[in-house]
Scaffold this active site. Structure first.
Site, PDB file in Angstrom:
ATOM      1  N   GLU A 122      -4.204   5.839 -10.100  1.00 57.94           N
ATOM      2  CA  GLU A 122      -4.087   4.774 -11.094  1.00 57.94           C
ATOM      3  C   GLU A 122      -5.447   4.291 -11.595  1.00 57.94           C
ATOM      4  O   GLU A 122      -5.636   4.086 -12.797  1.00 57.94           O
ATOM      5  CB  GLU A 122      -3.274   3.613 -10.515  1.00 57.94           C
ATOM      6  CG  GLU A 122      -1.809   3.975 -10.310  1.00 57.94           C
ATOM      7  CD  GLU A 122      -0.999   2.855  -9.687  1.00 57.94           C
ATOM      8  OE1 GLU A 122      -0.047   2.383 -10.331  1.00 57.94           O
ATOM      9  OE2 GLU A 122      -1.322   2.451  -8.557  1.00 57.94           O
ATOM     10  N   GLU A 142       4.943   6.718  -4.662  1.00 58.63           N
ATOM     11  CA  GLU A 142       5.564   5.451  -4.258  1.00 58.63           C
ATOM     12  C   GLU A 142       7.073   5.553  -4.024  1.00 58.63           C
ATOM     13  O   GLU A 142       7.642   4.777  -3.249  1.00 58.63           O
ATOM     14  CB  GLU A 142       5.270   4.367  -5.306  1.00 58.63           C
ATOM     15  CG  GLU A 142       3.836   3.867  -5.317  1.00 58.63           C
ATOM     16  CD  GLU A 142       2.878   4.755  -6.087  1.00 58.63           C
ATOM     17  OE1 GLU A 142       1.682   4.438  -6.146  1.00 58.63           O
ATOM     18  OE2 GLU A 142       3.339   5.789  -6.651  1.00 58.63           O
TER      19      GLU A 142
END
Length: 268
Positions: A122, A142
């Site tokens: 990210e 995730e």
């Protein structure tokens, strides 16, 4: 000569799992994730990384910032236990902290090798350039934890590769290689692992050759118009072009072109 960066902010007195150095001669700052063996990024480090990017943005010695990881991996992601211990208020700031490279007015390069997972992916997506080595693997895992990316990963990725490939990466927690990332437009370039630092250094030198003012303007314009209507983007481009025409750097660039010499940009 590289020097460990010093910061006046007391919150940066003890950096949590990363180092910062400034090479004034090369106008370069290096932020190196350094928590062996996988360079896990703690919750506290996210706050500090934001503050460091803000400080380097104001540092007149620095033209380009490079974000990398020590050892074989960029980062395997965040400290999973830290998510359960963090307050809701702290968690709500995750995306803002990790977006710091995008808000920084200076060019930011991510040098990615090995695991570049979760928040490591990210924060790389928030950088302007991602140079991936052939050992690099990108992933947003995730879903395996019963969660979704929380620091802008799925949103930035969808802007780059579209919804179909983003679902493949996010909903299946699928890893993709550095070469695939380059083929899809996620990575700027994929290079041999042994060449990563050389390629990154060459990019730093290339970026230093441009006008700092024009670089800042281009970065902000492109970021601001990423989701704008075409007509709005063209209008803003024209306004910024007109503003730069009045700059000393543009005058210097034109004169250097006609005189067949290298321009000496001052950032004004």
């Amino acid at each position: 000569m590289n020097q460990t960066a010093s910061f006046s902010d007391p919150r940066l007195a003890d950096l949590d799992g990363f180092t910062v150095t400034v090479d004034a001669a090369a106008e370069r700052a290096d932020i190196v994730l350094d928590r062996p063996p996988y360079n896990v990024i703690s919750m506290g480090a996210r706050d500090q990384l934001r503050l460091v990017f803000e400080a380097l943005d104001e540092d007149p010695r620095v033209r380009v910032i490079v974000l990398s990881g020590a050892g074989k991996h960029f980062s395997s992601g965040g400290n999973i236990k830290g998510f359960m211990e963090a307050s809701p208020e702290h968690v709500s700031k995750l995306a803002w902290n990790i977006a710091a490279p995008a808000r920084c007015s200076k060019p930011v390069i991510a040098a990615n090798r090995g695991y570049t997972f979760g928040v490591g992916f990210e924060i790389s997506l928030a950088c302007d350039f991602r140079i991936a080595s052939q050992t690099c693997e990108y992933a947003l895992p995730e879903q395996k934890l019963g969660q979704i990316p929380g620091s802008g990963g799925s949103a930035r990725l969808q802007k780059i590769v579209g919804i179909t490939r983003t679902k493949q990466i996010v909903m299946r927690s699928q890893r993709i290689s550095g070469q695939t990332a380059a083929d899809w437009g996620i990575a700027t370039e994929c290079v041999a692992d042994a060449e990563l630092e050389t390629v990154v250094s060459a990019l730093v030198e290339e970026l230093r050759g441009f006008s700092p003012l024009a670089q800042r303007t281009a970065k902000k314009l492109l970021n601001d118009t990423d989701d704008a209507l075409l007509t709005t983007a063209i209008e803003l481009e024209g306004l910024n072009y007109s503003r730069l025409r009045q700059s000393e750097d543009f005058k210097e660039g034109v004169e250097a072109f006609h005189e067949k010499r290298k321009p000496a940009f001052a950032g004004r």
